[in-house]
Design an enzyme around this catalytic site. Structure first.
Site, PDB file in Angstrom:
ATOM      1  N   ALA A  70     -40.344 -10.728  66.623  1.00 57.87           N
ATOM      2  CA  ALA A  70     -41.630 -10.677  67.324  1.00 57.87           C
ATOM      3  C   ALA A  70     -42.717 -10.063  66.444  1.00 57.87           C
ATOM      4  O   ALA A  70     -43.888 -10.408  66.562  1.00 57.87           O
ATOM      5  CB  ALA A  70     -41.482  -9.892  68.619  1.00 57.87           C
ATOM      6  N   THR A  71     -42.333  -9.158  65.539  1.00 57.60           N
ATOM      7  CA  THR A  71     -43.340  -8.528  64.672  1.00 57.60           C
ATOM      8  C   THR A  71     -43.993  -9.583  63.783  1.00 57.60           C
ATOM      9  O   THR A  71     -45.232  -9.648  63.692  1.00 57.60           O
ATOM     10  CB  THR A  71     -42.684  -7.423  63.813  1.00 57.60           C
ATOM     11  N   ASN A 151     -42.947  -1.917  76.653  1.00 58.15           N
ATOM     12  CA  ASN A 151     -41.590  -1.527  76.265  1.00 58.15           C
ATOM     13  C   ASN A 151     -41.250  -0.100  76.653  1.00 58.15           C
ATOM     14  O   ASN A 151     -40.089   0.240  76.827  1.00 58.15           O
ATOM     15  CB  ASN A 151     -41.407  -1.714  74.750  1.00 58.15           C
ATOM     16  N   GLN A 179     -40.550  -8.197  75.911  1.00 54.68           N
ATOM     17  CA  GLN A 179     -39.710  -7.424  76.833  1.00 54.68           C
ATOM     18  C   GLN A 179     -39.384  -8.162  78.121  1.00 54.68           C
ATOM     19  O   GLN A 179     -38.458  -7.790  78.829  1.00 54.68           O
ATOM     20  CB  GLN A 179     -40.379  -6.081  77.174  1.00 54.68           C
ATOM     21  N   SER A 199     -38.532 -12.230  70.996  1.00 54.17           N
ATOM     22  CA  SER A 199     -37.569 -11.714  70.031  1.00 54.17           C
ATOM     23  C   SER A 199     -36.151 -11.878  70.567  1.00 54.17           C
ATOM     24  O   SER A 199     -35.880 -11.547  71.736  1.00 54.17           O
ATOM     25  CB  SER A 199     -37.867 -10.226  69.799  1.00 54.17           C
ATOM     26  N   HIS A 201     -33.320 -10.296  69.718  1.00 55.16           N
ATOM     27  CA  HIS A 201     -32.443  -9.130  69.883  1.00 55.16           C
ATOM     28  C   HIS A 201     -32.752  -8.305  71.129  1.00 55.16           C
ATOM     29  O   HIS A 201     -32.051  -7.349  71.435  1.00 55.16           O
ATOM     30  CB  HIS A 201     -32.433  -8.250  68.625  1.00 55.16           C
ATOM     31  N   THR A 237     -36.539 -21.460  54.118  1.00 52.12           N
ATOM     32  CA  THR A 237     -35.351 -22.108  54.679  1.00 52.12           C
ATOM     33  C   THR A 237     -34.992 -21.451  56.010  1.00 52.12           C
ATOM     34  O   THR A 237     -34.933 -20.229  56.112  1.00 52.12           O
ATOM     35  CB  THR A 237     -34.170 -21.998  53.692  1.00 52.12           C
ATOM     36  N   CYS A 322     -40.498   3.289  67.132  1.00 51.20           N
ATOM     37  CA  CYS A 322     -41.501   3.595  66.084  1.00 51.20           C
ATOM     38  C   CYS A 322     -42.053   5.001  66.275  1.00 51.20           C
ATOM     39  O   CYS A 322     -42.190   5.768  65.318  1.00 51.20           O
ATOM     40  CB  CYS A 322     -42.634   2.595  66.128  1.00 51.20           C
TER      41      CYS A 322
END
Ligand code: PLP
Length: 376
Positions: A70-71, A151, A179, A199, A201, A237, A322
């Site tokens: 997502a970043t 989040n 989220q 994202s 994960h 790739t 973060c």
């Protein structure tokens, strides 16, 4: 150990991880090699994943671009839009409680001459629509960036309403939907957003894979240039196994979202009622607003000491990964008016599909005992 930090990341579903291993080892031919059957099979895996993600988020497959997370998706959208539009529309708006994946690129745009304004939130973390409207009227705005679900507190924003306000002023809307995927049903077309990011994960897929949504007909300058993969919007790739894993995770999320939502709501109710019964003065942040199920940011104003350090058997956090890295109070809580010391000592419990009632009761007991040790 009890894991209660699902908003930070989720375990990769084992079946998905096993299938990814097979793809890594057996379907390794470059998907750009269309002359070979194996290359076309690898391409087919990416096509299937795109269809699965499209179905989960309510987009057309050709509106999705795979990235490393997502970043990267947020960086691509923000730089890509500002690069094209900044000369005519110099302003970029973000909510004051965005993830660093959004506010850091906005800050970088500001260093390159854009006019970045952060839109205030109220004490529940809800966007101040009057401030949004006034900021849009003040100066031509290229992009409004607001996350669907925060989040740290789980607060949900009224996306259709802010899209209407932004579009009336000629601005595009980018919504960070990282989220919400798999926790609540949504649809990017119905919500009306122009861009969104996701994202893998955060929804039981692998780390290092994400995607962005770009509404049909909109153009964007790429962030990563090279061989022209992903319709020239993200060269390099393709991470075939990761993308296939994301597709499977999105497919499962779409099929299970209502079940997951009900379970998370039930577990959250148990956790919060236990905590409230024993800890007078407890504040569950954003609890007066619509909130993501499974997210409880718990604060005890004036607590003396690190509450999180009193939970040795539990993996939770005091906010975003973060902010923890920097040892700073969460900017999200600060923007909501929470005192810095209280923000530093708050605990975010975020639950997920594997969480159980017994785990939640154990978390509540430890939190209560921990607070009592600190004099509550
Ligand atoms: N946006 C939000 C709301 C998040 O919670 C996260 C995860 O930390 C991100 C963006 C960044 O996602 P990724 O780790 O895929 O880059």
């Amino acid at each position: 150990m009890i894991y209660a930090d699902y908003n930070a990341t989720t375990p990769c579903d084992r079946k998905i991880a096993e299938r990814m291993l097979e793809i890594q080892c057996d379907e390794f031919v470059n998907p750009s090699n269309r002359a070979s059957l194996s290359g076309r099979r690898a391409r087919g895996l990416i096509d299937t994943a795109r269809e699965q993600l499209a179905k989960a988020v309510g987009a057309y497959p050709d509106e999705l671009v795979f990235t490393s997370g997502a970043t990267e998706a947020a960086n691509t959208i923000i730089y890509g839009v500002m690069q094209r539009l900044m000369s005519e529309r110099p302003r970029i708006l973000t909510s004051a409680i965005e993830h660093p994946a959004v506010c850091m690129p906005a800050d970088f745009c500001a260093q390159s001459g854009a006019d970045w304004v952060e839109i205030r939130v109220d004490n529940q973390g809800r966007l101040d629509m009057a401030h949004l409207q006034a900021s849009l009227q003040e100066k031509p705005t290229a992009l409004v960036c607001v996350m669907a679900a925060n989040n740290e507190t789980g607060v949900l924003q009224n996306i259709p309403e802010l899209v209407r306000i932004a579009h009336d002023a000629g601005a595009l809307v980018f919504c960070d939907m990282t989220q919400i995927l798999g926790k609540l049903p949504f649809n990017v077309h119905t919500d009306g957003v122009d861009f969104a990011c996701f994202s893998a994960h955060k929804c039981y897929g692998p780390k290092g894979v994400g995607a962005f949504y770009k509404r049909r007909g909109l153009s964007l300058s790429p962030l990563i240039r090279g061989g022209g993969q992903e319709e020239n919007l993200r060269s390099g790739t393709e991470n075939v196994a990761g993308i296939a894993g994301f597709g499977m995770a999105a497919d499962q999320a779409a099929r299970e979202v209502n079940q997951r939502k009900a379970k998370l709501q039930r577990l959250t109710r148990t956790l919060e009622s236990q905590l409230r019964a024993h800890l007078p003065g407890l504040v569950i942040q954003s609890s007066e607003a619509d909130r993501l199920p499974g997210t409880s940011m718990c604060s005890l104003p004036n607590i003396k000491g690190k509450w999180l350090a009193q939970l040795p058997g539990i993996i939770a956090s005091s906010g975003s990964a973060c902010a923890s890295l920097q040892g700073k109070p969460s900017h999200v809580l600060r923007e909501m008016g929470v005192e810095p010391e209280t923000a530093l000592r708050s605990i975010r419990i975020s639950l997920g599909s594997p969480s159980t009632e017994a785990e939640v009761r154990a978390i509540a007991s430890q939190m209560i005992a921990g607070a009592e040790k600190l004099g509550f």
